[in-house]
Design an enzyme around this catalytic site. Structure first.
Site, PDB file in Angstrom:
ATOM      1  N   ASP A  24       0.857  -1.175   0.000  1.00 23.95           N
ATOM      2  CA  ASP A  24       0.000   0.000   0.000  1.00 23.95           C
ATOM      3  C   ASP A  24       0.904   1.239   0.000  1.00 23.95           C
ATOM      4  O   ASP A  24       2.125   1.134   0.168  1.00 23.95           O
ATOM      5  CB  ASP A  24      -0.876  -0.039   1.263  1.00 23.95           C
ATOM      6  CG  ASP A  24      -1.706   1.208   1.432  1.00 23.95           C
ATOM      7  OD1 ASP A  24      -2.429   1.572   0.484  1.00 23.95           O
ATOM      8  OD2 ASP A  24      -1.634   1.827   2.510  1.00 23.95           O
ATOM      9  N   ALA A  26      -0.153   5.215   1.283  1.00 19.36           N
ATOM     10  CA  ALA A  26      -0.287   6.105   2.446  1.00 19.36           C
ATOM     11  C   ALA A  26      -0.339   5.305   3.741  1.00 19.36           C
ATOM     12  O   ALA A  26      -1.149   4.382   3.891  1.00 19.36           O
ATOM     13  CB  ALA A  26      -1.548   6.960   2.318  1.00 19.36           C
ATOM     14  N   ALA A  57     -13.306   9.934   9.687  1.00 13.91           N
ATOM     15  CA  ALA A  57     -12.728   9.841   8.344  1.00 13.91           C
ATOM     16  C   ALA A  57     -11.854   8.611   8.184  1.00 13.91           C
ATOM     17  O   ALA A  57     -11.725   8.063   7.087  1.00 13.91           O
ATOM     18  CB  ALA A  57     -11.920  11.101   8.039  1.00 13.91           C
ATOM     19  N   MET A  61     -11.020   3.678   5.855  1.00 15.12           N
ATOM     20  CA  MET A  61      -9.765   3.843   5.121  1.00 15.12           C
ATOM     21  C   MET A  61      -9.344   2.536   4.451  1.00 15.12           C
ATOM     22  O   MET A  61      -9.499   1.450   5.007  1.00 15.12           O
ATOM     23  CB  MET A  61      -8.656   4.319   6.059  1.00 15.12           C
ATOM     24  CG  MET A  61      -7.397   4.752   5.342  1.00 15.12           C
ATOM     25  SD  MET A  61      -7.669   6.144   4.232  1.00 15.12           S
ATOM     26  CE  MET A  61      -7.965   7.439   5.428  1.00 15.12           C
ATOM     27  N   LYS A  65     -11.806   5.828  -3.079  1.00 18.67           N
ATOM     28  CA  LYS A  65     -12.285   7.058  -2.451  1.00 18.67           C
ATOM     29  C   LYS A  65     -13.771   7.312  -2.644  1.00 18.67           C
ATOM     30  O   LYS A  65     -14.428   7.868  -1.759  1.00 18.67           O
ATOM     31  CB  LYS A  65     -11.441   8.253  -2.929  1.00 18.67           C
ATOM     32  CG  LYS A  65      -9.983   8.147  -2.497  1.00 18.67           C
ATOM     33  CD  LYS A  65      -9.864   7.781  -1.007  1.00 18.67           C
ATOM     34  CE  LYS A  65      -8.440   7.455  -0.618  1.00 18.67           C
ATOM     35  NZ  LYS A  65      -8.373   6.656   0.616  1.00 18.67           N
ATOM     36  N   HIS A  68     -15.233   5.162  -0.139  1.00 10.12           N
ATOM     37  CA  HIS A  68     -14.911   5.719   1.181  1.00 10.12           C
ATOM     38  C   HIS A  68     -15.936   6.801   1.552  1.00 10.12           C
ATOM     39  O   HIS A  68     -16.473   6.816   2.674  1.00 10.12           O
ATOM     40  CB  HIS A  68     -13.502   6.298   1.133  1.00 10.12           C
ATOM     41  CG  HIS A  68     -12.941   6.667   2.466  1.00 10.12           C
ATOM     42  ND1 HIS A  68     -11.603   6.592   2.750  1.00 10.12           N
ATOM     43  CD2 HIS A  68     -13.515   7.147   3.592  1.00 10.12           C
ATOM     44  CE1 HIS A  68     -11.382   6.990   3.991  1.00 10.12           C
ATOM     45  NE2 HIS A  68     -12.534   7.348   4.515  1.00 10.12           N
ATOM     46  N   ARG A 173     -10.343  -2.657  -3.167  1.00  8.85           N
ATOM     47  CA  ARG A 173     -10.435  -3.404  -1.922  1.00  8.85           C
ATOM     48  C   ARG A 173     -11.867  -3.400  -1.388  1.00  8.85           C
ATOM     49  O   ARG A 173     -12.602  -2.468  -1.650  1.00  8.85           O
ATOM     50  CB  ARG A 173      -9.504  -2.766  -0.883  1.00  8.85           C
ATOM     51  CG  ARG A 173      -8.057  -2.709  -1.324  1.00  8.85           C
ATOM     52  CD  ARG A 173      -7.282  -1.757  -0.421  1.00  8.85           C
ATOM     53  NE  ARG A 173      -5.898  -1.667  -0.883  1.00  8.85           N
ATOM     54  CZ  ARG A 173      -5.152  -0.588  -0.718  1.00  8.85           C
ATOM     55  NH1 ARG A 173      -5.619   0.470  -0.098  1.00  8.85           N
ATOM     56  NH2 ARG A 173      -3.910  -0.572  -1.157  1.00  8.85           N
ATOM     57  N   ASP A 199      -1.784  -0.943   5.881  1.00  8.14           N
ATOM     58  CA  ASP A 199      -2.096  -0.420   7.214  1.00  8.14           C
ATOM     59  C   ASP A 199      -3.591  -0.370   7.508  1.00  8.14           C
ATOM     60  O   ASP A 199      -4.000   0.190   8.523  1.00  8.14           O
ATOM     61  CB  ASP A 199      -1.514   0.995   7.372  1.00  8.14           C
ATOM     62  CG  ASP A 199      -2.154   2.003   6.436  1.00  8.14           C
ATOM     63  OD1 ASP A 199      -2.267   1.700   5.224  1.00  8.14           O
ATOM     64  OD2 ASP A 199      -2.542   3.088   6.893  1.00  8.14           O
TER      65      ASP A 199
END
Length: 282
Positions: A24, A26, A57, A61, A65, A68, A173, A199
């Site tokens: 990944d 970020a 927020a 994650m 997006k 999200h 994902r 993460d």
């Protein structure tokens, strides 16, 4: 007449070295604390008069997006605030409008947050020395990924392949497709010779769905969610408590290993290769 054969012999188990690691971005390779996606989402919602906390927020994650934003709109607290302001539930058209506001902000700011996490450059150099290919994928769309890749190249952080969330028709994902697209592009012949490092919970699910070894990143990533200075300023017991919560969440998602940051990855790769030699599979 049809003859049916029942093969009772197990497929041979791969016992060789690791061939690829799929990272990944970020919170894993860059952006300690994973702030680029979260802060920009907060700002995009603020433009619609909706307050979103950093904790809110962070909850979805790892997703693409658009997904999200949709997931944020479905959270009870945020959904109630949206209804209070607009008199109705958030619609897909609202998600489209939020995404349209989010995207240029993310393109503009992603490089600002995306310095390499300490140890990342050394780990990638070690992978190359070990002839392990380096793939990557992200919840970022391609237009953001291109800006991020340019920043990473300038910092000396180079990968062999990068897949963005909108590159594939199958989606992102928690499905396996971005990880598997790396396998195809890199020419890797054994899924069990691959490691996914992420993460987030959806990123761990992605690796498991792709039948890869999955390694969670607890301290530098989204689950702990602090910058390096903020983390260092915490009392030791509070830092340990928050770390334990992040480790437990990623382990609970099915990660085979959980590390603090990418700097600890080589030790885990050695452990995985020892397990492969014993015939173990992810």
């Amino acid at each position: 007449m049809t003859t049916i054969f029942t093969n009772t012999y197990p497929a041979p188990r791969y016992r060789g070295p690791l061939q690829a690691v799929v990272f990944d971005w970020a919170g894993t390779m860059v952006d300690f604390g994973s702030f680029a996606p979260t802060q920009v989402l907060i700002d995009a919602f603020a433009g619609f008069g909706i307050a979103v906390s950093l904790a809110e927020a962070r909850l979805p994650m790892g997703l693409a997006k658009w997904d999200h934003i949709r997931a944020l709109g479905d959270q009870p607290g945020l959904s109630a605030r949206w209804r209070a302001k607009y008199g109705r539930a958030m619609r897909d058209a609202d998600v489209d409008a939020l995404y349209a506001a989010f995207l240029p902000l993310q393109v503009e700011r992603v490089a600002q947050y995306s310095d390499p996490i300490p140890g990342a450059l050394d780990v990638l150099a070690e992978l190359r020395a070990r002839h392990i290919k380096i793939g990557s994928c992200s919840g970022y769309p391609r237009v953001v990924m291109e800006r991020l890749l340019a920043k990473a190249r300038g910092d000396g952080l180079l990968v062999d392949h990068a897949v963005a969330a909108d590159d594939l028709k199958a989606g992102g994902r928690p499905g396996p497709w971005m990880a598997l697209a790396n396998v195809v592009e890199l020419g890797v012949g054994e899924l069990s010779a691959c490691v996914k490092v992420d993460d987030t919970v959806p990123g761990i699910a992605e690796g498991l769905a792709a039948h890869m070894w999955s390694v969670g990143v607890a301290v530098s990533g989204n689950e702990l969610g602090l910058g390096r200075a903020e983390l260092a300023a915490l009392p030791a017991d509070e830092r340990a408590r928050r770390r334990a919560l992040a480790v437990d969440k990623l382990a609970g998602a099915g990660a085979h290993y959980v590390i603090d940051s990418i700097a600890e990855l080589p030790r885990v790769l050695d452990l995985i290769e020892a397990r492969l030699e014993r015939g173990e599979q992810p």
